[in-house]
Design a protein around this motif. Structure first.
Motif, PDB file in Angstrom:
ATOM      1  N   ASP A 202      41.346  42.257  45.123  1.00  0.00           N
ATOM      2  CA  ASP A 202      41.747  40.986  45.357  1.00  0.00           C
ATOM      3  C   ASP A 202      42.366  40.502  46.473  1.00  0.00           C
ATOM      4  OD1 ASP A 202      40.917  40.920  42.567  1.00  0.00           O
ATOM      5  OD2 ASP A 202      42.880  41.179  41.745  1.00  0.00           O
ATOM      6  N   ARG A 203      42.836  41.422  47.218  1.00  0.00           N
ATOM      7  CA  ARG A 203      43.630  40.995  48.460  1.00  0.00           C
ATOM      8  C   ARG A 203      42.368  41.100  49.682  1.00  0.00           C
ATOM      9  NH1 ARG A 203      48.359  39.026  48.800  1.00  0.00           N
ATOM     10  NH2 ARG A 203      48.529  39.933  50.801  1.00  0.00           N
ATOM     11  N   GLY A 204      41.116  41.355  49.382  1.00  0.00           N
ATOM     12  CA  GLY A 204      39.929  41.312  50.155  1.00  0.00           C
ATOM     13  C   GLY A 204      39.755  42.577  51.137  1.00  0.00           C
ATOM     14  N   TRP A 205      40.529  43.659  50.597  1.00  0.00           N
ATOM     15  CA  TRP A 205      40.447  45.102  51.380  1.00  0.00           C
ATOM     16  C   TRP A 205      39.343  45.579  50.826  1.00  0.00           C
ATOM     17  CZ3 TRP A 205      46.347  46.320  50.889  1.00  0.00           C
ATOM     18  CH2 TRP A 205      47.192  45.474  51.845  1.00  0.00           C
ATOM     19  N   ARG A 206      38.108  45.228  51.259  1.00  0.00           N
ATOM     20  CA  ARG A 206      36.899  46.131  50.577  1.00  0.00           C
ATOM     21  C   ARG A 206      36.892  47.531  50.489  1.00  0.00           C
ATOM     22  NH1 ARG A 206      31.967  42.269  51.644  1.00  0.00           N
ATOM     23  NH2 ARG A 206      31.991  40.992  49.680  1.00  0.00           N
ATOM     24  N   GLU A 207      37.109  47.921  51.950  1.00  0.00           N
ATOM     25  CA  GLU A 207      36.891  49.224  52.163  1.00  0.00           C
ATOM     26  C   GLU A 207      37.865  50.318  51.383  1.00  0.00           C
ATOM     27  OE1 GLU A 207      36.826  49.821  56.417  1.00  0.00           O
ATOM     28  OE2 GLU A 207      35.049  48.744  56.605  1.00  0.00           O
ATOM     29  N   ALA A 227      32.846  57.282  33.846  1.00  0.00           N
ATOM     30  CA  ALA A 227      31.913  55.807  33.911  1.00  0.00           C
ATOM     31  C   ALA A 227      32.510  54.582  34.072  1.00  0.00           C
ATOM     32  CB  ALA A 227      31.070  55.842  32.394  1.00  0.00           C
ATOM     33  N   ALA A 228      33.455  54.381  33.633  1.00  0.00           N
ATOM     34  CA  ALA A 228      34.251  53.271  33.936  1.00  0.00           C
ATOM     35  C   ALA A 228      34.775  52.998  35.491  1.00  0.00           C
ATOM     36  CB  ALA A 228      35.645  53.043  33.212  1.00  0.00           C
ATOM     37  N   TRP A 229      34.979  53.923  35.965  1.00  0.00           N
ATOM     38  CA  TRP A 229      35.306  53.604  37.383  1.00  0.00           C
ATOM     39  C   TRP A 229      34.169  53.413  38.422  1.00  0.00           C
ATOM     40  CZ3 TRP A 229      39.339  52.340  35.515  1.00  0.00           C
ATOM     41  CH2 TRP A 229      40.512  53.191  35.066  1.00  0.00           C
ATOM     42  N   LEU A 230      33.048  54.185  37.884  1.00  0.00           N
ATOM     43  CA  LEU A 230      31.696  53.998  38.364  1.00  0.00           C
ATOM     44  C   LEU A 230      31.243  52.510  38.369  1.00  0.00           C
ATOM     45  CD1 LEU A 230      29.956  57.451  37.775  1.00  0.00           C
ATOM     46  CD2 LEU A 230      30.294  56.546  40.216  1.00  0.00           C
ATOM     47  N   GLU A 231      31.495  52.054  37.086  1.00  0.00           N
ATOM     48  CA  GLU A 231      31.296  50.626  36.855  1.00  0.00           C
ATOM     49  C   GLU A 231      31.681  49.737  37.690  1.00  0.00           C
ATOM     50  OE1 GLU A 231      31.374  46.706  35.577  1.00  0.00           O
ATOM     51  OE2 GLU A 231      32.975  48.211  35.250  1.00  0.00           O
ATOM     52  N   LEU A 236      31.939  46.202  42.926  1.00  0.00           N
ATOM     53  CA  LEU A 236      32.344  46.062  44.271  1.00  0.00           C
ATOM     54  C   LEU A 236      31.117  46.025  45.212  1.00  0.00           C
ATOM     55  CD1 LEU A 236      35.442  48.302  45.002  1.00  0.00           C
ATOM     56  CD2 LEU A 236      35.441  45.912  45.002  1.00  0.00           C
ATOM     57  N   SER A 237      30.154  47.018  45.024  1.00  0.00           N
ATOM     58  CA  SER A 237      28.884  46.952  45.626  1.00  0.00           C
ATOM     59  C   SER A 237      28.040  45.852  45.701  1.00  0.00           C
ATOM     60  CB  SER A 237      28.060  48.252  45.510  1.00  0.00           C
ATOM     61  OG  SER A 237      28.884  49.526  45.915  1.00  0.00           O
TER      62      SER A 237
END
Length: 473
Positions: A202-207, A227-231, A236-237
């Motif tokens: 949400d802050r734009g810190w993608r990496e 699986a939830a965190w992979l989703e 993000l990707s």
């Protein structure tokens, strides 16, 4: 308030290795025998109980076992406040994972039964009520319950993620920052990493967001949690236009947990962007069959529409309306998705009314973008730009790098003849994710082409370059 520093490194992942003990012996008059004791994992109900207690995804089969066990237990022990709280939290998680809003009234009844038995100091039930309110998109109620729980138990780490969700939904990004900082002081582990990743996004810190979510998936305690965190990593990707990576993550999530329907919908999103519409349609259909979210129906309808299949699209739009009515009966606030739908495919004036009311209730960034776009569709571009600016204002919370938000702002600016900003924001939308929508990407490309190249004009000087006064703003 001091500057919010980004994390300097990644949390480590602790791996526990469990061995099997093999016992053997020789008994007089008997042949050599070896008894092998297998390591037995937790029972399904215990696995679900651990997940629900930590506020992470639980397997649907495990949840069903836990609910059955707790229902039987509270029938025999109706004054056990903790058992009622666990039952209520399990119903909420089941409703969230299946998009079956009938679970929410059941969850609320169980949680209120817990509070009735033990109202004072019952932080488990208060957390459950906060989770229920978040699931229903009632962020004000979630904030109220979460803050009340935190006053009673300020070191109870599981309350903090609930408050982060509530503050984010209300657009209170200072409170979100403060709450995450405190959570990181209290706790580490995959659930905390994932929550931090959502805030970084949400802050734009993608990496930073991608690293946190990858670490969360690697350290997850169960297949459903991983699986939830992979989703979320796949989301993000997709948002940054890396469709192949998104698809891999979504596919891995479904392989690990076939009930991870959000990842199936994510596959549909990625496959559509990759130019594989037949596979995309199939992925969306399977996701909707098991988790009939209005958002998935909207996305599938727009995919059909982009393929020229208007009748099939209308079927999905009718399904969306029906699902919104069903979820409303369970107390869910679907005004945001309904407003987004009405703005583009129904009555823009109705969308404006709905989203204005939603903005008054909970002025988050997603609502700001949707209201701005609805106002544009209704012909009020001057006011629309105010909300589009909020959604893309990195100073006041709109730091998320969102292609749809940039596209909306660029189109609004073009209508206001602000051609320079319009060109810049349309270019930014396509740079962030050139596949963000099967319907809107072609429109963004067309609008950008119509604007042409940057004109060769001198920079403004003198009075023209002065910053606007507060009154002019």
């Amino acid at each position: 308030m001091g500057e919010w520093r980004r994390p300097r490194g990644l949390w480590g992942v602790a791996v526990a290795v469990v061995g099997c003990v093999v016992l053997g012996g020789v008994m007089m008059g008997w042949p050599w025998q070896r008894a092998v004791h297998e390591v037995v994992g937790p029972a399904p109900g215990a696995r679900a109980l651990a997940a629900v207690g930590a506020g992470v995804s639980a397997g649907l089969a495990d949840l069903a076992v836990l609910i059955g066990e707790r229902e039987a237990f509270v029938r025999a022990h109706p004054t056990d406040a903790r058992a009622w709280a666990v039952l209520g939290a399990a119903y909420v998680e089941q409703g969230r994972r299946t998009a079956d809003a009938t679970n929410y009234p059941r969850g609320e009844r169980a949680l209120r039964a817990s509070l009735k038995v033990r109202g004072r100091g019952n932080v488990e039930a208060m957390d459950g009520m906060a989770a229920l309110a978040n699931a229903r998109r009632d962020f004000r109620a979630a904030r109220t319950w979460g803050e009340a729980a935190l006053k009673l138990a300020p070191k109870r780490w599981t309350t903090y993620p609930l408050l982060i969700d509530a503050y984010t939904g209300l657009g209170d990004y200072k409170a979100t920052k403060r709450t995450l900082d405190r959570l990181l002081e209290l706790r580490s582990g995959p659930a905390v990493l994932a929550r931090a990743g959502a805030v970084y996004r949400d802050r734009g810190w993608r990496e930073d967001a991608a690293a946190a979510l990858s670490d969360a998936a690697a350290a997850a305690h169960s297949p459903a949690e991983r699986a939830a965190w992979l989703e979320r990593s796949g989301q993000l990707s997709f948002e940054r236009g890396d469709l192949e990576d998104a698809l891999r993550r979504f596919q891995e999530a479904v392989r690990i947990d076939p009930d991870q329907r959000a990842a199936l919908a994510g596959q549909g999103r990625a496959l559509a962007g990759l130019g594989r519409p037949t596979e995309a349609l199939n992925a969306y259909r399977v996701a909707l069959a098991k988790q009939p979210c209005p958002q998935y129906a909207l996305e599938l309808g727009e995919l059909y529409e982009s393929l020229g299949l208007g009748q099939a699209a209308r079927v999905q739009y009718d399904l969306l309306r029906a699902r919104v009515r069903e979820e409303a009966a369970g107390g869910v606030d679907d005004e945001l998705v309904l407003g987004v739908f009405e703005a583009d495919h129904g009555d823009p004036q109705s969308a404006v009314r709905r989203l204005r009311a939603e903005w008054r209730r909970q002025p988050g960034i997603a609502v700001a973008d949707a209201l701005g776009w609805a106002l544009h569709r209704a012909g009020n571009d001057k006011e629309a730009l105010r909300y589009a600016a909020v959604a893309t204002d990195r100073v006041h919370g709109g730091g998320v790098r969102s292609a749809p938000y940039m596209y909306h702002r660029g189109v609004i600016e073009r209508e206001l003849e602000q051609y320079g900003p319009a060109r810049r924001h349309l270019q930014e939308a396509l740079r962030i994710n050139p596949y963000f929508s099967p319907l809107q990407v072609p429109l963004a490309e067309e609008a950008l082409a119509a604007l042409g190249d940057v004109p060769d004009e001198p920079l403004p000087t003198g009075e023209e370059s002065k910053e606007p006064t507060e009154k002019e703003r």
